[in-house]
Enzyme design. Structure first.
Site, PDB file in Angstrom:
ATOM      1  N   GLN A 159       4.745   2.261   4.264  1.00 46.84           N
ATOM      2  CA  GLN A 159       4.463   3.237   5.324  1.00 46.84           C
ATOM      3  C   GLN A 159       5.080   2.774   6.639  1.00 46.84           C
ATOM      4  OE1 GLN A 159       2.747   6.247   4.882  1.00 46.84           O
ATOM      5  NE2 GLN A 159       3.433   6.605   6.976  1.00 46.84           N
TER       6      GLN A 159
ATOM      7  N   ASP B 279      10.603   6.713  -1.839  1.00 43.86           N
ATOM      8  CA  ASP B 279      10.863   7.269  -0.510  1.00 43.86           C
ATOM      9  C   ASP B 279      12.363   7.489  -0.292  1.00 43.86           C
ATOM     10  OD1 ASP B 279       9.110   8.147   1.367  1.00 43.86           O
ATOM     11  OD2 ASP B 279       8.649   6.164   2.193  1.00 43.86           O
TER      12      ASP B 279
ATOM     13  N   LYS C  57      -1.788  10.864   1.134  1.00 39.12           N
ATOM     14  CA  LYS C  57      -1.030  10.493  -0.073  1.00 39.12           C
ATOM     15  C   LYS C  57      -1.992  10.084  -1.180  1.00 39.12           C
ATOM     16  CE  LYS C  57       2.965   9.369   2.668  1.00 39.12           C
ATOM     17  NZ  LYS C  57       3.620   8.417   3.550  1.00 39.12           N
TER      18      LYS C  57
END
Ligand code: NAP
Length: 283
Positions: free
Chosen positions: A96, A119, A52
């Site tokens: 994450q 997300d 990322k």
């Protein structure tokens, strides 16, 4: 012989287009920035976060990483999220997963401001998706839909079978393809006779997490197959949920693993981050 849906190439093209947009924003002194929080030292997560960061770097999205020890308290994690919610320079926040137990990831996702939830895991964004309002769509499902679109595969009126009902893949993919007028069936571990359900599919999305779960005898000729799975086989090599060798000859389109859905996930994360930045700057 199926047409191979090249997620790697498509993701590259999306990143290139995003870079052009980011360059224009930066000229206007608008700087998109992604904050990534990682708790503990999960090896796979470290690789994902590195990828990322590389993608951000390539596109020109600023990147700030917050590495927290695995014994951090829930209170401290929520405090950090609150701080990032309030920081004007942060466009998007990504936590994450997984995070170590006993931390509660759902509580953490709920805390992320839905306007920075790149997300798409905050219940506000999930709810908006369910009722067909514009929202941040979680990156893997967004990537799946984008792939179909790019290859002119229209779900309208098609039988869409999804294997897996997780909150991060199966359910949102189902909602998206239903919104595109597919006739959606979602299978899970309690579904009876999955093979016969799969054989009805015009479009089959496998998100089950079991190597080679879908085999050639489970699909009909001409099926479009999207393999979301990322697994390791007995030799430790990456493989999907679909037995490519037996399914590909019957399929009309198929995604490979690696090089299919995986690269698309990161590209769509970058897209979400840019969208968040533009919205926050009324652009
Ligand atoms: P998950 O949360 O473990 O969900 C798996 C789903 O499969 C569950 O709904 C489960 O049913 C169902 N299932 C399990 N065994 C089954 C069986 N024998 N028959 C039918 N259904 C069964 O997994 P996930 O997070 O959705 O991930 C799925 C796969 O996608 C994994 O390989 C993961 O690594 C991969 N993934 C890839 C990306 C990417 O960027 N390409 C992103 C995310 C995930 P129940 O609900 O009944 O338990």
């Amino acid at each position: 012989m199926a047409i191979i849906i090249d997620g790697k190439e498509l993701a590259k093209k999306i990143r290139q287009d995003l870079k052009v947009e980011v360059d224009k924003l930066r000229e206007k002194k608008v700087y998109p920035k992604l904050a990534v929080i990682m708790v503990g030292e999960d090896k796979a997560s470290q690789v994902y976060v590195r990828n990322k960061s590389k993608a951000c770097n390539e596109i020109g999205i600023d990147f700030e990483e917050f590495l927290l020890p695995s014994n951090i308290t829930m209170e401290k994690l929520l405090e950090l999220i609150e701080e990032l919610n309030n920081r004007k320079d942060i466009s998007g926040i990504l936590l994450q997963s997984p995070i170590p137990k006993p931390l509660n990831i759902r509580e953490a996702f709920n805390k992320i401001d839905y306007r920075k939830d790149v997300d798409g895991f905050n219940p506000i964004n999930v709810g908006k998706l369910a009722i067909g309002e514009k929202s941040f769509i979680s990156c893997t499902p967004y990537g799946v839909v984008k792939m179909l679109e790019e290859y002119n595969i229209n779900p309208e009126g098609k039988n869409v079978v999804i294997i897996g009902r997780s909150n991060i893949v199966g359910k949102p993919v189902g909602m998206l393809l239903l919104a595109e007028n597919g006739t959606v069936i979602t299978c899970h571990s309690k579904t009876k006779d999955i093979a016969s359900v799969c054989r009805e599919a015009d479009i089959l999305v496998a998100a089950v997490g079991i190597p080679k779960f879908i085999t050639g005898d489970m699909v009909s000729d001409g099926v479009v197959v999207i393999d979301v799975g990322i697994n390791r086989n007995e030799e430790g090599k990456l493989c999907g949920d679909v037995d490519f060798e037996s399914v590909e000859p019957k399929a009309s389109y198929i995604t490979p693993v690696p090089g299919g859905v995986g690269p698309m996930t990161i590209a769509m994360l970058m897209k979400n981050c840019l969208t968040a930045c533009k919205k926050q700057n009324n652009l």
